[in-house]
Write a protein that holds these residues in place. Structure first.
Motif, PDB file in Angstrom:
ATOM      1  N   GLY A  77       8.011  49.586   6.931  1.00 32.32           N
ATOM      2  CA  GLY A  77       8.658  49.281   8.475  1.00 32.32           C
ATOM      3  C   GLY A  77       8.322  50.566   9.382  1.00 32.32           C
ATOM      4  N   LEU A  78       8.333  51.604   8.868  1.00 34.16           N
ATOM      5  CA  LEU A  78       8.021  53.069   9.741  1.00 34.16           C
ATOM      6  C   LEU A  78       6.723  53.050   9.966  1.00 34.16           C
ATOM      7  N   GLU A  79       5.736  52.511   9.150  1.00 41.07           N
ATOM      8  CA  GLU A  79       4.299  52.592   9.427  1.00 41.07           C
ATOM      9  C   GLU A  79       4.027  51.613  10.634  1.00 41.07           C
ATOM     10  N   ILE A  80       4.763  50.257  10.370  1.00 37.07           N
ATOM     11  CA  ILE A  80       4.388  49.327  11.562  1.00 37.07           C
ATOM     12  C   ILE A  80       4.856  49.847  12.572  1.00 37.07           C
ATOM     13  N   LYS A  81       6.245  50.284  12.730  1.00 37.63           N
ATOM     14  CA  LYS A  81       6.655  50.706  13.907  1.00 37.63           C
ATOM     15  C   LYS A  81       5.855  51.760  14.766  1.00 37.63           C
ATOM     16  N   ASN A  82       5.553  52.861  13.921  1.00 33.52           N
ATOM     17  CA  ASN A  82       4.638  53.889  14.403  1.00 33.52           C
ATOM     18  C   ASN A  82       3.206  53.407  14.923  1.00 33.52           C
ATOM     19  N   GLU A  83       2.616  52.500  14.141  1.00 34.07           N
ATOM     20  CA  GLU A  83       1.508  52.085  14.546  1.00 34.07           C
ATOM     21  C   GLU A  83       1.520  51.071  15.817  1.00 34.07           C
ATOM     22  N   ILE A  84       2.660  50.353  15.900  1.00 34.61           N
ATOM     23  CA  ILE A  84       2.772  49.595  17.205  1.00 34.61           C
ATOM     24  C   ILE A  84       2.880  50.256  18.343  1.00 34.61           C
ATOM     25  N   LEU A  85       3.750  51.575  18.434  1.00 33.08           N
ATOM     26  CA  LEU A  85       4.068  52.369  19.326  1.00 33.08           C
ATOM     27  C   LEU A  85       2.936  53.373  19.806  1.00 33.08           C
ATOM     28  N   ARG A  86       2.690  54.063  18.772  1.00 37.32           N
ATOM     29  CA  ARG A  86       1.664  55.452  19.004  1.00 37.32           C
ATOM     30  C   ARG A  86       0.228  55.191  18.270  1.00 37.32           C
ATOM     31  N   GLY A  87       0.059  54.244  17.385  1.00 35.79           N
ATOM     32  CA  GLY A  87      -1.088  54.171  16.795  1.00 35.79           C
ATOM     33  C   GLY A  87      -2.135  53.042  17.070  1.00 35.79           C
ATOM     34  N   GLU A  88      -2.743  52.691  15.922  1.00 31.66           N
ATOM     35  CA  GLU A  88      -3.863  51.609  16.138  1.00 31.66           C
ATOM     36  C   GLU A  88      -3.375  50.233  16.750  1.00 31.66           C
ATOM     37  N   LEU A  89      -2.222  49.871  16.408  1.00 34.72           N
ATOM     38  CA  LEU A  89      -1.685  48.607  17.135  1.00 34.72           C
ATOM     39  C   LEU A  89      -1.321  48.704  18.501  1.00 34.72           C
ATOM     40  N   SER A  90      -1.349  49.905  18.995  1.00 38.01           N
ATOM     41  CA  SER A  90      -0.943  50.107  20.596  1.00 38.01           C
ATOM     42  C   SER A  90      -2.139  49.910  21.367  1.00 38.01           C
ATOM     43  N   ASN A  91      -3.471  49.890  20.993  1.00 37.24           N
ATOM     44  CA  ASN A  91      -4.503  49.871  21.532  1.00 37.24           C
ATOM     45  C   ASN A  91      -5.347  48.418  21.463  1.00 37.24           C
ATOM     46  N   ARG A  93      -7.828  47.076  22.240  1.00 32.72           N
ATOM     47  CA  ARG A  93      -9.417  46.923  22.129  1.00 32.72           C
ATOM     48  C   ARG A  93      -9.577  47.369  20.527  1.00 32.72           C
ATOM     49  N   ARG A  94      -8.697  48.169  20.032  1.00 30.74           N
ATOM     50  CA  ARG A  94      -8.716  48.577  18.762  1.00 30.74           C
ATOM     51  C   ARG A  94      -8.099  47.588  17.613  1.00 30.74           C
ATOM     52  N   LEU A  95      -7.245  46.966  18.356  1.00 33.72           N
ATOM     53  CA  LEU A  95      -6.214  45.949  17.499  1.00 33.72           C
ATOM     54  C   LEU A  95      -6.738  44.683  17.264  1.00 33.72           C
ATOM     55  N   SER A 152     -13.882  55.480  10.300  1.00 37.25           N
ATOM     56  CA  SER A 152     -13.151  54.191  10.832  1.00 37.25           C
ATOM     57  C   SER A 152     -12.892  53.212   9.933  1.00 37.25           C
ATOM     58  N   LEU A 153     -13.713  53.452   8.553  1.00 39.31           N
ATOM     59  CA  LEU A 153     -13.435  52.258   7.684  1.00 39.31           C
ATOM     60  C   LEU A 153     -12.237  52.184   7.091  1.00 39.31           C
ATOM     61  N   ARG A 154     -11.778  53.509   6.939  1.00 36.42           N
ATOM     62  CA  ARG A 154     -10.494  53.663   6.247  1.00 36.42           C
ATOM     63  C   ARG A 154      -9.233  53.390   7.109  1.00 36.42           C
ATOM     64  N   VAL A 155      -9.499  53.675   8.476  1.00 38.08           N
ATOM     65  CA  VAL A 155      -8.575  53.457   9.635  1.00 38.08           C
ATOM     66  C   VAL A 155      -8.357  51.963   9.756  1.00 38.08           C
ATOM     67  N   PHE A 156      -9.632  51.110   9.771  1.00 40.49           N
ATOM     68  CA  PHE A 156      -9.762  49.686   9.668  1.00 40.49           C
ATOM     69  C   PHE A 156      -9.015  49.394   8.394  1.00 40.49           C
TER      70      PHE A 156
END
Length: 394
Positions: A77-91, A93-95, A152-156
């Motif tokens: 849940g912490l990972e999901i919240k962070n990604e939504i607000l600050r990480g990959e899920l906030s962009n 184009r990358r999302l 970028s593969l690892r981030v994907f």
């Protein structure tokens, strides 16, 4: 999380994945050795926990699944919240690519499983079992097979797995909530409301958060709602902003302090207690039953079709772009690794089938281990080939 924190997260997940292999292999060896009686006695040993008005008795495996794994889902849940607000899920184009690939990677395995369990001897209710990806195991396989491929593969893979986890937690909440105790539900919601209100208190001691989260877990355990759902909901109340400029936020502090224990203790313990099953009495064609075959092919065939197929379609239609610097073969190899369901699939499979039906639970374990192993071996082979091609190109 900062870039440094993300890199540390990836390193921790990779190390954890290697430990998961050891834990699962140890479970299988013990379950089929002269010590098998001790192994199964340990898993089934009843433990009673009582604290004030709270009292609960469960076997060792139950405490790990409903107790320790709630901490794992809290970190998710912490990972999901962070990604939504600050990480990959906030962009946006990358999302697009990881989200569409994750949706395909949930739908296709479910359809493969249902196709094989449509008959009278099938168990269609088990369809959620092959939809999840074990991020630790998959990242470890990627790191071992092709350490020089683009980051970028690892981030994907990480982003896709986080979206996958969000879908899996939603499925758990919708499908595996039963026999609700409304008083306990009200207690859990009250604890969640207090945590949400406390998130606005800049100076709230971390001990208060810990106490609130324990209360939320205790009420949820008694309510009939799966504790994983409460853990993710609780994580969403943790504030992400730092109290003072230049300091890490509470979310990052929780991640950095809890995640290593989850990666190197909780997940291996769960793998050790969930992966072991006895080969004794199994027919030579045990894998060919609709349940184990549906799970195995859902993970191996369904995942690669869903992730790579939908991902390639999105790229071809210019809805999304390939991860920076990657090639099609590398993307296909990562899609194969998404079929490593392992701990997540074992967790969901344990909920989808009657815990007291040992035959069904054994079939789940056979299917999950077979599908995850096949996805790992073939995925690593494809990624190893991709790495050698890059090396040859200079």
């Amino acid at each position: 999380m900062s870039t440094r924190s993300t890199l540390e997260f990836l390193k921790t997940e990779t190390g954890s994945g290697l430990l998961l292999v050891v834990a699962a292999a140890s479970a299988l060896v013990l379950a089929n050795s002269p010590l098998s009686g001790h192994y199964f006695a340990l898993i089934d040993h009843k433990i009673t926990v009582q604290f004030g008005a709270f009292a609960e008795t469960m076997p060792t495996y139950g405490w790990i699944k409903n107790g320790l794994m709630a901490i794992f889902f809290f970190v998710v849940g912490l990972e999901i919240k962070n990604e939504i607000l600050r990480g990959e899920l906030s962009n946006p184009r990358r999302l697009a690519l990881p989200v569409m690939a994750a949706i395909g990677g949930v739908a296709a395995p479910a359809l493969v499983y249902l196709a094989l369990n449509a008959g009278s001897d099938g168990a269609p209710a088990g369809w959620p079992t092959p939809v999840a990806t074990d991020i630790a195991f998959a990242l470890a396989a990627l790191a071992v097979a092709a350490p020089k491929l683009p980051p970028s593969l690892r981030v994907f893979l990480l982003t896709l797995a986080i979206v996958d986890d969000l879908i899996a937690v939603s499925l758990i909440g919708v499908l595996f909530t039963h026999d609700l105790d409304l008083r306990m539900v009200v207690g859990a919601l009250s604890a969640l409301a207090v945590l949400a209100a406390m998130s606005r208190w800049d100076r709230a001691p971390r001990l208060f958060y810990a106490a609130g989260l324990i209360l939320l877990w205790a009420f949820t355990l008694k309510s009939g709602v799966n504790t994983s759902l409460a853990a993710v909901a609780g994580a969403f109340t943790v504030p992400i902003d730092p109290r003072r400029p230049g300091e890490p936020g509470m979310l990052e502090l929780f991640m950095e302090s809890i995640h290593p224990y989850v990666a190197f203790l909780i997940l291996p313990l769960f793998a050790f207690t969930a992966a072991g099953f006895s080969f004794s009495g199994l027919a030579p064609g045990a894998l060919l039953g609709p349940v184990p075959l549906g799970i195995a092919l859902g993970l191996f065939v369904g995942k690669q079709i869903g992730v790579f197929g939908i991902g390639a379609l999105a790229i071809g239609l210019k809805i999304a772009r390939r991860p920076t610097g990657t090639k099609w073969l590398e993307l296909y190899g990562v899609s194969l690794l998404c079929g490593v369901g392992f701990t997540m699939s074992l967790f969901i499979g344990g909920l989808a089938f009657d815990p007291g039906d040992m035959a069904a639970q054994t079939e789940v374990r056979i299917g999950v281990v077979a599908g995850s192993l096949l996805s790992t071996v073939v995925g690593m082979a494809v990624l190893g080939l991709a790495q050698r091609r890059r090396d040859a190109e200079g």
